[in-house]
Structure formats: structure tokens, C-alpha cells
Design a protein around this motif. Structure first.
Motif, PDB file in Angstrom:
ATOM      1  N   PRO A  82       0.835  -1.209   0.000  1.00 36.16           N
ATOM      2  CA  PRO A  82       0.000   0.000   0.000  1.00 36.16           C
ATOM      3  C   PRO A  82       0.867   1.255   0.000  1.00 36.16           C
ATOM      4  O   PRO A  82       1.636   1.481   0.922  1.00 36.16           O
ATOM      5  CB  PRO A  82      -0.818  -0.128   1.289  1.00 36.16           C
ATOM      6  CG  PRO A  82      -0.009  -1.032   2.170  1.00 36.16           C
ATOM      7  CD  PRO A  82       0.686  -1.982   1.247  1.00 36.16           C
ATOM      8  N   GLY A  83       0.777   2.039  -1.066  1.00 38.32           N
ATOM      9  CA  GLY A  83       1.607   3.229  -1.161  1.00 38.32           C
ATOM     10  C   GLY A  83       3.050   2.931  -1.523  1.00 38.32           C
ATOM     11  O   GLY A  83       3.926   3.765  -1.290  1.00 38.32           O
ATOM     12  N   ALA A  84       3.312   1.765  -2.104  1.00 38.25           N
ATOM     13  CA  ALA A  84       4.682   1.375  -2.455  1.00 38.25           C
ATOM     14  C   ALA A  84       4.703   0.733  -3.829  1.00 38.25           C
ATOM     15  O   ALA A  84       3.852  -0.105  -4.143  1.00 38.25           O
ATOM     16  CB  ALA A  84       5.244   0.397  -1.420  1.00 38.25           C
ATOM     17  N   MET A  85       5.675   1.127  -4.667  1.00 38.54           N
ATOM     18  CA  MET A  85       5.784   0.524  -5.991  1.00 38.54           C
ATOM     19  C   MET A  85       7.204   0.615  -6.531  1.00 38.54           C
ATOM     20  O   MET A  85       8.001   1.437  -6.082  1.00 38.54           O
ATOM     21  CB  MET A  85       4.800   1.151  -6.974  1.00 38.54           C
ATOM     22  CG  MET A  85       5.012   2.609  -7.286  1.00 38.54           C
ATOM     23  SD  MET A  85       3.866   3.190  -8.608  1.00 38.54           S
ATOM     24  CE  MET A  85       2.286   2.682  -7.978  1.00 38.54           C
ATOM     25  N   ILE A  86       7.472  -0.258  -7.489  1.00 37.83           N
ATOM     26  CA  ILE A  86       8.723  -0.217  -8.237  1.00 37.83           C
ATOM     27  C   ILE A  86       8.432   0.369  -9.607  1.00 37.83           C
ATOM     28  O   ILE A  86       7.548  -0.122 -10.317  1.00 37.83           O
ATOM     29  CB  ILE A  86       9.351  -1.613  -8.383  1.00 37.83           C
ATOM     30  CG1 ILE A  86       9.628  -2.235  -7.003  1.00 37.83           C
ATOM     31  CG2 ILE A  86      10.653  -1.530  -9.174  1.00 37.83           C
ATOM     32  CD1 ILE A  86      10.181  -3.657  -7.070  1.00 37.83           C
ATOM     33  N   LEU A  87       9.151   1.421  -9.970  1.00 38.41           N
ATOM     34  CA  LEU A  87       9.035   2.039 -11.280  1.00 38.41           C
ATOM     35  C   LEU A  87      10.185   1.492 -12.127  1.00 38.41           C
ATOM     36  O   LEU A  87      11.333   1.928 -11.990  1.00 38.41           O
ATOM     37  CB  LEU A  87       9.120   3.555 -11.172  1.00 38.41           C
ATOM     38  CG  LEU A  87       8.212   4.218 -10.120  1.00 38.41           C
ATOM     39  CD1 LEU A  87       8.436   5.729 -10.098  1.00 38.41           C
ATOM     40  CD2 LEU A  87       6.752   3.894 -10.394  1.00 38.41           C
ATOM     41  N   ARG A  88       9.878   0.517 -12.957  1.00 40.11           N
ATOM     42  CA  ARG A  88      10.915  -0.171 -13.722  1.00 40.11           C
ATOM     43  C   ARG A  88      11.497   0.745 -14.806  1.00 40.11           C
ATOM     44  O   ARG A  88      10.776   1.312 -15.609  1.00 40.11           O
ATOM     45  CB  ARG A  88      10.345  -1.429 -14.362  1.00 40.11           C
ATOM     46  CG  ARG A  88       9.890  -2.489 -13.364  1.00 40.11           C
ATOM     47  CD  ARG A  88      11.071  -3.109 -12.649  1.00 40.11           C
ATOM     48  NE  ARG A  88      10.648  -4.168 -11.723  1.00 40.11           N
ATOM     49  CZ  ARG A  88      11.464  -4.777 -10.885  1.00 40.11           C
ATOM     50  NH1 ARG A  88      12.746  -4.427 -10.850  1.00 40.11           N
ATOM     51  NH2 ARG A  88      11.024  -5.717 -10.071  1.00 40.11           N
ATOM     52  N   GLY A  89      12.828   0.892 -14.786  1.00 42.94           N
ATOM     53  CA  GLY A  89      13.508   1.667 -15.801  1.00 42.94           C
ATOM     54  C   GLY A  89      13.160   3.146 -15.800  1.00 42.94           C
ATOM     55  O   GLY A  89      13.370   3.831 -16.799  1.00 42.94           O
ATOM     56  N   PHE A  90      12.678   3.653 -14.687  1.00 43.23           N
ATOM     57  CA  PHE A  90      12.228   5.049 -14.626  1.00 43.23           C
ATOM     58  C   PHE A  90      13.384   6.039 -14.655  1.00 43.23           C
ATOM     59  O   PHE A  90      13.271   7.140 -15.195  1.00 43.23           O
ATOM     60  CB  PHE A  90      11.404   5.253 -13.347  1.00 43.23           C
ATOM     61  CG  PHE A  90      10.682   6.574 -13.283  1.00 43.23           C
ATOM     62  CD1 PHE A  90       9.421   6.717 -13.836  1.00 43.23           C
ATOM     63  CD2 PHE A  90      11.267   7.657 -12.648  1.00 43.23           C
ATOM     64  CE1 PHE A  90       8.755   7.934 -13.772  1.00 43.23           C
ATOM     65  CE2 PHE A  90      10.618   8.877 -12.583  1.00 43.23           C
ATOM     66  CZ  PHE A  90       9.346   9.021 -13.146  1.00 43.23           C
ATOM     67  N   ALA A  91      14.508   5.658 -14.054  1.00 44.03           N
ATOM     68  CA  ALA A  91      15.632   6.589 -13.929  1.00 44.03           C
ATOM     69  C   ALA A  91      16.551   6.500 -15.142  1.00 44.03           C
ATOM     70  O   ALA A  91      16.901   5.397 -15.577  1.00 44.03           O
ATOM     71  CB  ALA A  91      16.436   6.283 -12.666  1.00 44.03           C
ATOM     72  N   PRO A  92      16.971   7.645 -15.690  1.00 42.22           N
ATOM     73  CA  PRO A  92      17.980   7.643 -16.752  1.00 42.22           C
ATOM     74  C   PRO A  92      19.340   7.359 -16.131  1.00 42.22           C
ATOM     75  O   PRO A  92      20.165   8.257 -15.932  1.00 42.22           O
ATOM     76  CB  PRO A  92      17.886   9.063 -17.316  1.00 42.22           C
ATOM     77  CG  PRO A  92      17.456   9.897 -16.149  1.00 42.22           C
ATOM     78  CD  PRO A  92      16.562   9.007 -15.322  1.00 42.22           C
ATOM     79  N   GLY A  93      19.555   6.088 -15.782  1.00 47.04           N
ATOM     80  CA  GLY A  93      20.693   5.698 -14.954  1.00 47.04           C
ATOM     81  C   GLY A  93      22.029   6.270 -15.386  1.00 47.04           C
ATOM     82  O   GLY A  93      22.775   6.823 -14.582  1.00 47.04           O
ATOM     83  N   ASP A  94      22.351   6.149 -16.693  1.00 44.41           N
ATOM     84  CA  ASP A  94      23.666   6.594 -17.152  1.00 44.41           C
ATOM     85  C   ASP A  94      23.858   8.090 -16.929  1.00 44.41           C
ATOM     86  O   ASP A  94      24.963   8.554 -16.645  1.00 44.41           O
ATOM     87  CB  ASP A  94      23.837   6.264 -18.630  1.00 44.41           C
ATOM     88  CG  ASP A  94      23.809   4.759 -18.895  1.00 44.41           C
ATOM     89  OD1 ASP A  94      23.836   3.997 -17.917  1.00 44.41           O
ATOM     90  OD2 ASP A  94      23.757   4.365 -20.070  1.00 44.41           O
ATOM     91  N   ALA A  95      22.777   8.864 -17.057  1.00 44.46           N
ATOM     92  CA  ALA A  95      22.875  10.312 -16.914  1.00 44.46           C
ATOM     93  C   ALA A  95      23.137  10.733 -15.472  1.00 44.46           C
ATOM     94  O   ALA A  95      23.579  11.853 -15.216  1.00 44.46           O
ATOM     95  CB  ALA A  95      21.593  10.971 -17.423  1.00 44.46           C
ATOM     96  N   LEU A  96      22.860   9.859 -14.512  1.00 44.51           N
ATOM     97  CA  LEU A  96      23.041  10.198 -13.100  1.00 44.51           C
ATOM     98  C   LEU A  96      24.465   9.947 -12.611  1.00 44.51           C
ATOM     99  O   LEU A  96      24.856  10.456 -11.559  1.00 44.51           O
ATOM    100  CB  LEU A  96      22.062   9.402 -12.239  1.00 44.51           C
ATOM    101  CG  LEU A  96      20.575   9.618 -12.509  1.00 44.51           C
ATOM    102  CD1 LEU A  96      19.747   8.663 -11.656  1.00 44.51           C
ATOM    103  CD2 LEU A  96      20.179  11.059 -12.216  1.00 44.51           C
ATOM    104  N   LEU A  97      25.224   9.173 -13.357  1.00 41.47           N
ATOM    105  CA  LEU A  97      26.544   8.761 -12.869  1.00 41.47           C
ATOM    106  C   LEU A  97      27.514   9.931 -12.746  1.00 41.47           C
ATOM    107  O   LEU A  97      28.343   9.957 -11.843  1.00 41.47           O
ATOM    108  CB  LEU A  97      27.115   7.678 -13.786  1.00 41.47           C
ATOM    109  CG  LEU A  97      26.286   6.387 -13.844  1.00 41.47           C
ATOM    110  CD1 LEU A  97      26.978   5.362 -14.744  1.00 41.47           C
ATOM    111  CD2 LEU A  97      26.049   5.806 -12.464  1.00 41.47           C
TER     112      LEU A  97
END
Length: 212
Positions: free
Chosen positions: A16-31
Motif C-alpha cells: 500500500p503506497g509502495a511501488m517499483i518504477l521499472r527503468g524510470f531513472a535515466p541511470g547513465d545520466a546520473l553517474l
């Protein structure tokens, strides 16, 4: 990334009130942001209040940073290792955290702390609750980068069942509301090699730690 029959990203409710957002983050851009933060406030092994070294290497960015030592768990505005304020939170970090929270149903999230954890193979994060913040109205936003890991997520009672979820580079877990104080952790990281990060996993945990 998990896709439905039409090729769209599919979010996964895990409580309840919890989820996984698959592939939501632009991972490479955060490094690049992680490297910038680590140059100013290097990764280090903190100590528990009992004097035990924490296996995960940590640093922070934003107005507040989470610290642990013999004085206890808390948030501070100054990095105790450098004597300077924590590095500013990169704008793309904050934008991602706000967007992920809104996607999970928590509009108006304003993170003032980002704990950056670096895991090496063989390291884990035991089950715990995030309860050092000034209040629990805002959600937690957790971004996975690098090697895949197994995220453990339970209920607000330590005796509630724990469910294991695979998380990969770019996945974001958001929990709040009824699940804000859910017990969670990371199983021992398995050996591997990530194209950008090599033999490690980075986790960005965004929190609204201070009073608003």
C-alpha cells in the motif's frame, strides 16, 4: 525494464503506497552527478552507535546528510569528514526524485537529503526502517544504479512477511503513506560487472528529512 504487451513501462505495486518504477531513472545520466558528489565528499565507511563499521560505503548530497557514529543516527548539514557543507544536490537528482514520487502518487515531494550508498559484491544492507527524519508524511525514493540487487520489502511490523524483488540499473522504488515505515533491506550483492560502474552498485535514497 518491465514492459506490457504494448511496449510501455509497467509499474509494480509492492504494498500500500509502495511501488517499483521499472527503468524510470535515466541511470547513465546520473553517474556524472555521483562522481561530482564523491569528489567533494568522498565515500566512507561510517560506524554504528555500537562502534561496528557499516559495510556499505556512504556519502550524501543536499542541505542535509545522514550520518552514523557512536553518537547515533541523525542528519547534519555539515560533512563530518570534510568540515564543509554537503555537496549541493544535482538538479537532475532532485527532478528525478520529484517525478518518481509523483508517478507513485506522492505529489509535492521536496527532498532535502540524498544518501548515496556504494555496494561491493559481498556487502548487504540489513532490514531496517527509515525513521530518523523529522516527519513521515513524505515518501522515500530509492534509485538503483549498477549491478542488479535483491530488494527486500516487508510491512511496518518487523514480524510481517518479507518479499524479495529484483532491482536493476534504472529501477526506482517509492514507498510512503501506509508503507512509509516498512522494513526493507538489500540482500548480499552478488559478483558481477556493470558496463558503466564495474563491480559495484550505487543506490540513491532521497528523503525529506527536515521540518517543512
Amino acid at each position: 525494464m518491465t514492459l506490457d504487451l504494448f511496449g510501455e513501462r509497467r509499474d509494480e505495486a509492492i504494498g500500500p503506497g509502495a511501488m517499483i518504477l521499472r527503468g524510470f531513472a535515466p541511470g547513465d545520466a546520473l553517474l556524472d552527478g555521483v562522481e561530482q558528489v564523491a569528489r567533494l565528499s568522498p565515500f566512507r565507511h561510517m560506524l554504528t552507535p555500537g562502534g561496528r563499521q557499516i559495510g556499505v560505503e556512504m556519502t550524501n548530497c543536499g542541505p542535509l546528510g545522514w550520518v552514523s557514529d557512536r553518537r547515533g543516527y541523525r542528519y547534519e548539514a555539515v560533512d563530518p569528514a570534510t568540515g564543509s557543507p554537503w555537496p549541493a544536490m544535482p538538479t537532475d537528482f532532485a527532478a528525478l526524485a520529484k517525478a518518481a514520487a509523483a508517478q507513485a502518487g506522492f505529489a509535492g515531494f521536496h527532498p532535502d537529503a540524498c544518501l548515496v550508498n556504494r555496494y561491493a559484491p559481498g556487502v548487504k544492507m540489513g532490514l531496517h526502517q527509515d525513521r530518523d527524519e523529522a516527519g513521515f508524511d513524505a515518501p522515500i525514493v530509492s534509485v538503483s544504479l549498477g549491478l542488479p540487487a535483491t530488494f527486500q520489502f516487508g510491512g511496518t511490523d518487523r514480524k510481517d512477511p518479507i518479499v524479495r524483488h529484483a532491482v536493476a540499473h534504472g529501477d526506482v522504488v517509492v514507498w510512503g503513506g501506509p508503507s512509509r515505515l516498512a522494513w526493507h533491506g538489500i540482500l548480499t550483492l552478488k559478483p558481477g560487472e556493470h558496463p558503466q560502474l564495474g563491480r559495484c552498485r550505487i543506490n540513491l535514497t532521497f528523503r525529506q528529512a527536515g521540518q517543512r
